[in-house]
Design an enzyme around this catalytic site. Structure first.
Site, mmCIF file in Angstrom:
data_model
loop_
_atom_site.group_PDB
_atom_site.id
_atom_site.type_symbol
_atom_site.label_atom_id
_atom_site.label_comp_id
_atom_site.label_asym_id
_atom_site.label_seq_id
_atom_site.Cartn_x
_atom_site.Cartn_y
_atom_site.Cartn_z
ATOM 1 N N GLU A 123 51.346 43.893 44.483
ATOM 2 C CA GLU A 123 51.170 44.877 45.551
ATOM 3 C C GLU A 123 52.485 45.607 45.826
ATOM 4 O O GLU A 123 53.069 45.489 46.905
ATOM 5 C CB GLU A 123 50.641 44.195 46.817
ATOM 6 N N GLU B 153 42.650 40.308 42.684
ATOM 7 C CA GLU B 153 42.509 39.634 43.986
ATOM 8 C C GLU B 153 41.291 40.193 44.685
ATOM 9 O O GLU B 153 41.098 41.419 44.754
ATOM 10 C CB GLU B 153 43.724 39.875 44.883
HETATM 11 C C1 BGP Z 1 47.356 39.939 49.265
HETATM 12 C C2 BGP Z 1 48.511 39.145 48.705
HETATM 13 C C3 BGP Z 1 48.270 37.682 48.537
HETATM 14 C C4 BGP Z 1 47.299 37.070 49.494
HETATM 15 C C5 BGP Z 1 46.159 37.965 49.927
HETATM 16 C C6 BGP Z 1 45.352 37.484 51.115
HETATM 17 O O1 BGP Z 1 47.805 41.042 49.960
HETATM 18 O O2 BGP Z 1 48.885 39.649 47.441
HETATM 19 O O3 BGP Z 1 49.497 37.026 48.422
HETATM 20 O O4 BGP Z 1 47.788 36.201 50.372
HETATM 21 O O5 BGP Z 1 46.576 39.270 50.211
HETATM 22 O O6 BGP Z 1 46.065 37.684 52.294
HETATM 23 P P1 BGP Z 1 46.213 36.581 53.408
HETATM 24 O O7 BGP Z 1 46.807 35.411 52.745
HETATM 25 O O8 BGP Z 1 47.077 37.180 54.425
HETATM 26 O O9 BGP Z 1 44.837 36.324 53.901
#
Ligand code: BGP
Length: 490
Positions: free
Chosen positions: A192, A387
């Site tokens: 990201e 993701e």
């Molecule tokens: C993305 C990131 C991850 C991950 C995911 C979920 O933005 O790349 O590292 O954590 O989001 O977010 P969160 O853990 O805040 O729910």
């Protein structure tokens, strides 16, 4: 009529990141990373992302003064993959994973970032992880940098604002590409890359109070410029050392709908989309888009480039476009009287047609299809969804099972939308890795109770628990999806 299936060879799997899954933060010669100082604020509303992600020098000093504290610094313990990786990868294999997206902790290889030589114990750890993957026929997809610049880079050099970060990073990339050239074919440069705007500390090692008198947006874009050059160089290095390797960029796919068909709202949505696309546009086309240059000009942002930067960015664009997709939002010229909800480190305008997760993220499977079409039409490069998933409060029942039917429903709808994009809209997609395939510490809230996994990890927000791994109901469902290449969905 034949049942629908995903394309032959579609790479099904799951994703994690070292800073959220590994733990073992001070073992095997690993140095401090910025994530080791990311504090859980148990007393702050979890939806207050600014409070959770704004980090000062004093915060870092406090963290460093308490190396024994694994309660307030949950990323130091993660899900303890460092000690459980064999068991975890065996479970991934049991689900039928064809790919496992993971990241290499930079500070495990170069503990301070600026070290002359790599840490052999760190290199050996990832050798063991990749070998374990191979045992089950799982292809690793490796993110070179996922929220873990070495802390020294942040404190001594000013993070990615410093030009020197490029040299340190490319040394790291050369080291890992050389070491793992026979083990890893798929790579991502920066997770990201756009997230520097939302959390400059974890992404870029930027601590605002260390840039007094400077326009912090300019600092962020300068750091971003260095990452763009480093990403292009990483692509070059990877291709040189590993012929046939594929390198992707990684974007947070934010998808905005105009709140109404009023032209002002449509324009606003277009502008919001551009504020996301500007990063992948740069990495795919190898140059800053005109609208970003206009933004710099109109806001007095001056980026210092060195001779040759433009040529490097142009010469080594990415091979494919990977992205995270969790939610969509609306955009309106005037938001007065409209409702807001939370999102991925952001506040989003509420869409009255969508439901939200327990953390307020708006659930929109069709938005995934729309996003895939947008990205593919724009770039004409293969996509990789790296993701996606539902953060939820799972309950470990007395009989030792976890019934996460809501997660199955979420994936079911998203997988159908994904196949629609592939089959009906002609999108080329290499694969899909769900986020946090095994429960990990949340990036935004540092909670363990915001769970995404097919595998439950018995540990609470304070790190208490047995760390036992327990397959959830969705584990068996996903196993079937992979086994039938999606046919069982129809
Ligand atoms: C993305 C990131 C991850 C991950 C995911 C979920 O933005 O790349 O590292 O954590 O989001 O977010 P969160 O853990 O805040 O729910």
């Amino acid at each position: 009529m034949a049942k629908r299936r995903f394309p032959e060879g579609f790479l099904w799997g799951g994703a994690t990141a070292a800073n959220q899954v590994e733990g073992g933060w001070d073992e095997g010669g690993k140095g401090w990373s910025v994530s080791d100082c990311a504090k859980a604020h148990f007393d702050v509303n979890v939806l207050d992302y600014y409070a959770h992600n704004h980090i000062t020098t004093a915060d870092v000093e406090e963290a460093m003064a308490h190396p024994e504290d694994l309660v307030h610094y949950p990323k130091r313990r993660g899900s303890d993959f460092y000690h459980h990786y064999k068991e975890d990868i065996r479970l991934f294999g049991q689900m039928g994973f064809r790919v496992y997206r993971m990241s290499i902790a930079w500070s495990r290889i170069f503990p301070n970032g600026d070290d002359e030589t790599p840490n052999e114990e760190g290199l050996a750890f990832y050798d063991a992880v990749f070998d374990e993957c191979r045992k089950y026929g799982i292809e690793p997809l490796v993110t070179m940098s996922h929220y873990e610049p070495p802390l020294r880079l942040a404190l001594t050099y000013g993070g990615w604002y410093s030009r020197e970060a490029i040299g340190m990073f490319t040394r790291f990339v050369e080291t890992i590409c050389t070491r793992y050239k026979d083990k890893v074919k798929y790579w991502l440069t920066f997770n990201e890359v756009d997230s520097m705007i939302r959390h400059p500390y974890t992404t870029g090692g930027l601590i605002e109070d260390r840039f007094p008198g400077k326009n912090f947006e300019e600092v962020i874009f300068q750091a971003m410029h260095h990452q763009f050059v480093a990403s292009a160089l990483a692509t070059k290095i990877c291709h040189q050392i590993i012929p046939g390797s594929l390198v992707g960029c990684m974007l947070t796919k934010q998808t905005y709908y105009p709140f109404t068909c009023k032209p002002e709202d449509v324009l606003k949505a277009q502008q919001m989309m551009r504020s996301t696309y500007c990063y992948s546009d740069t990495q795919v086309f190898g140059e800053y888009p005109a609208y970003l240059l206009s933004h710099f000009k109109n806001n007095g942002i001056h980026i210092v480039k060195e001779t040759g930067d433009d040529e490097i960015m142009k010469a080594y664009p990415v091979d494919f476009v990977s992205f995270s997709y969790y939610m969509s939002s609306c955009a309106a010229h005037s938001t007065e009287g409209l409702d807001f909800t939370e999102g991925n480190n952001m506040t989003a305008l509420k869409n009255p047609y969508l439901l939200s997760s327990d953390w307020g993220w708006q659930i929109d499977p069709m938005g995934l299809r729309i996003s895939m079409v947008d990205l593919y039409d724009r770039y004409r490069k293969p996509l990789f969804i790296v993701e996606n998933g539902l953060g939820a409060k799972d309950v470990l029942q007395e009989d030792g099972t976890v019934d996460d039917q809501y997660r199955i429903d979420y994936f079911d709808a998203h997988f159908r939308a994904m196949l629609d994009a592939i089959e009906y809209d002609g999108v080329a997609c290499l694969g899909y890795t769900s986020w946090g395939c095994i429960d990990v510490v949340s990036e935004s809230t540092k909670q363990m109770s915001k769970r995404y996994g097919f595998i439950y990890v018995d540990c609470d927000d304070y790190g208490k628990g047995t760390y036992k791994r327990i397959p959830k109901k969705s584990f068996y469902w996903y196993q079937k999806v992979i086994e039938t290449n999606g046919e069982c969905l129809f």
